[in-house]
Design a protein around this motif. Structure first.
Motif, PDB file in Angstrom:
ATOM      1  N   TYR A  32       0.853  -1.208   0.000  1.00 21.78           N
ATOM      2  CA  TYR A  32       0.000   0.000   0.000  1.00 21.78           C
ATOM      3  C   TYR A  32       0.879   1.246   0.000  1.00 21.78           C
ATOM      4  O   TYR A  32       2.101   1.165   0.228  1.00 21.78           O
ATOM      5  N   GLY A  33       0.259   2.397  -0.249  1.00 29.44           N
ATOM      6  CA  GLY A  33       0.993   3.637  -0.488  1.00 29.44           C
ATOM      7  C   GLY A  33       2.022   4.005   0.569  1.00 29.44           C
ATOM      8  O   GLY A  33       3.202   4.208   0.255  1.00 29.44           O
ATOM      9  N   TYR A  34       1.586   4.048   1.806  1.00 30.54           N
ATOM     10  CA  TYR A  34       2.499   4.518   2.856  1.00 30.54           C
ATOM     11  C   TYR A  34       3.655   3.538   3.067  1.00 30.54           C
ATOM     12  O   TYR A  34       4.790   3.942   3.312  1.00 30.54           O
ATOM     13  N   TYR A  56       0.958   8.748  -4.559  1.00 29.07           N
ATOM     14  CA  TYR A  56      -0.418   8.283  -4.791  1.00 29.07           C
ATOM     15  C   TYR A  56      -0.895   8.526  -6.234  1.00 29.07           C
ATOM     16  O   TYR A  56      -1.482   7.625  -6.837  1.00 29.07           O
ATOM     17  N   LEU A  59       0.743   5.884  -8.318  1.00 25.85           N
ATOM     18  CA  LEU A  59       0.088   4.570  -8.169  1.00 25.85           C
ATOM     19  C   LEU A  59      -1.212   4.524  -8.979  1.00 25.85           C
ATOM     20  O   LEU A  59      -1.503   3.532  -9.656  1.00 25.85           O
ATOM     21  N   ARG A  81      -6.962  -0.206   3.979  1.00 21.40           N
ATOM     22  CA  ARG A  81      -5.949   0.339   3.077  1.00 21.40           C
ATOM     23  C   ARG A  81      -6.183  -0.154   1.657  1.00 21.40           C
ATOM     24  O   ARG A  81      -6.768  -1.203   1.435  1.00 21.40           O
ATOM     25  N   ARG A  82      -5.627   0.619   0.710  1.00 17.92           N
ATOM     26  CA  ARG A  82      -5.711   0.188  -0.686  1.00 17.92           C
ATOM     27  C   ARG A  82      -4.384  -0.475  -1.064  1.00 17.92           C
ATOM     28  O   ARG A  82      -3.342   0.176  -1.076  1.00 17.92           O
ATOM     29  N   TYR A  84      -1.919  -2.626  -3.654  1.00 20.60           N
ATOM     30  CA  TYR A  84      -1.686  -2.741  -5.093  1.00 20.60           C
ATOM     31  C   TYR A  84      -0.874  -3.996  -5.381  1.00 20.60           C
ATOM     32  O   TYR A  84       0.043  -4.328  -4.634  1.00 20.60           O
TER      33      TYR A  84
END
Lengths: 118, 329
Positions: A32-34, A56, A59, A81-82, A84
């Motif tokens: 995820y992003g973070y 972000y 992504l 969370r998103r 990927y």
């Protein structure tokens, strides 16, 4: 002088953010992003300093182009969370980009070598 | 729990995203998660809540810059989207190029097909190709308005002159008035709905209407659409090649709009090329000798295509309550 150095680094990073993200996601399976922001900072030893908000859109762009697939997940007792994961098309693009990057850096290094050392 | 600073920051991002509502909600929810994690991490390092919030916002970057990058992430459509956005232009261009716009079956069928695709896209797609189809779907309403207006005008003048009006004439007046109001209402509501997402999509939607309306005025001056359909005149086809070319150029402009990523290029394509094409067509069709006529017309077209931006500045980009991402994600 300091500014022009950091501008140059930012420019290099901007051109390679997508590749770094694709590589990290490919390596980790899904992320995820973070998590990716922290990983890039950790692996580069703090060399890559950038506005974290740029990750972000990168992504989302990769997802929009079909190179990544995003999915919301909510682990028990965790934040929603998103995550990927890389798509087969993303893997193909990544391997081509890595090959291009390696060819490019090798050529740059050859040019940078002192004339007598060639 | 979201702090007011972060909520304001995310609202600022959302206001400048200009994406469809579902994507906006997802994007804001993802950024919200980032702030939750970042603030928690900074607090663990010993920063107080307010300092951690400020540091998290600083490290993320300017809200408008993040929104711009996010817009560009979604800005470039596929080649299929580009083909779809130009398709209604090309369908109508073919009607003109083949001199079939007055065909009793083909022309209505073409517009029925356009309206059907629009309705399908309205419910099933959020892609930007839909907006040019909506624009062409409004054209039958514009024709309806052109046809209804003279009847409305003559009925009103009968009433104003105090002449006797039969019940049938009065009913006709009511029906025509209701139709005109309905047409205007549909056009107005559609424009407002588009503007709430992004004014440039409303401009894309309206881009072909001045060209088609100029042609319609010209046809009305030659005797009216229905009259020419019933009794075709050779002169009525003299502008067909120009109309086909103009619509093909507008179709190519719409495709460019879909394929370019940067917003400034999208705005330039629609507003500049849209205004130039409309000016050239209207100058030729409505032929005035005054040298100030084309520049004045260009200015009018420019204002027409930029008006959605002014409307957006007035009504805003949706309401934050419409997308309560914090409770959904």
């Amino acid at each position: 002088m300091q500014n022009s150095k950091s501008d140059y680094t930012s420019e290099l990073l901007r051109g390679n953010t997508e590749n770094l993200l694709l590589h990290l996601i490919d390596e980790q399976g899904y992320a995820y992003g973070y998590q990716l922001i922290r990983e890039i900072e950790k692996r580069s030893g703090g060399f890559f300093r950038f506005k974290e908000g740029t990750v972000y859109p990168a992504l989302r762009k990769l997802e929009h182009e079909g190179l990544l697939q995003g999915e919301w997940q909510e682990p028990p007792n965790g934040l929603r969370r998103r995550y990927y994961r890389i798509t087969p098309e993303g893997k193909e693009v990544l391997s081509k980009r890595i090959a291009t990057w390696q060819g490019f850096t090798m050529a740059v290094n050859l040019v940078f070598k002192p004339a007598g050392a060639r | 729990m979201v702090s007011p600073e972060i909520r304001n920051y995310l609202e600022d991002v959302r206001l400048h995203l200009r994406l469809d509502q579902a994507t906006e909600g997802q994007v804001i929810a993802e950024l919200h998660t980032y702030f939750q994690e970042k603030v928690a991490e900074l607090r663990q390092k010993g920063l107080p809540e307010s300092a951690a919030t400020r540091a998290a916002i600083d490290s993320f970057g300017r809200a408008r810059e993040v929104a711009r990058q996010m817009y560009e992430a979604y800005g470039k459509g596929s080649w299929l989207d580009a083909a779809l956005v130009s398709l209604p232009h090309l369908i109508v261009a073919v009607l003109f190029a083949s001199h079939l716009w007055n065909h009793l079956l083909l022309a209505p069928l073409a517009f029925i097909a356009i309206v059907c695709v629009t309705l399908f896209g309205w419910w099933h797609s959020t892609s930007n190709w839909l907006y040019s189809w909506i624009g062409f779907s409004l054209f039958p309403l514009v024709i309806g308005g052109f046809i209804a207006y003279p009847a409305f005008q003559s009925a009103i003048s009968l009433l104003l002159e105090g002449r006797e009006v039969s019940v049938t004439q009065l009913l006709a007046l009511l029906v025509v008035s209701a139709l005109l109001l309905f047409f205007l209402w549909v056009i107005f509501k559609t424009i407002i709905r588009m503007v709430r997402r992004d004014w440039i999509l409303a401009s894309l939607m309206l881009m072909s209407l001045p060209v088609l309306a100029s042609w319609l005025v010209n046809i009305q001056e030659q005797g009216g659409l229905f009259q020419l359909v019933r009794n075709p005149q050779p002169s009525m086809h003299q502008w067909d090649a120009s109309m086909a070319t103009a619509l093909a150029v507008l179709g190519a402009t719409a495709a460019t709009f879909i394929r370019v990523r940067q917003r400034v290029l999208k705005v330039t394509a629609v507003v500049t090329i849209g205004s130039i094409v409309a000016t050239v067509v209207a100058s030729n069709l409505l032929g005035r000798d005054d040298p100030f006529y084309p520049p004045a017309l260009f200015l009018f077209m420019l204002i027409f295509l930029v008006t959605p931006a002014l409307v957006e500045a007035r009504i805003g980009h949706g309401k934050s309550s419409e997308i309560d991402v914090f409770s959904h994600y």
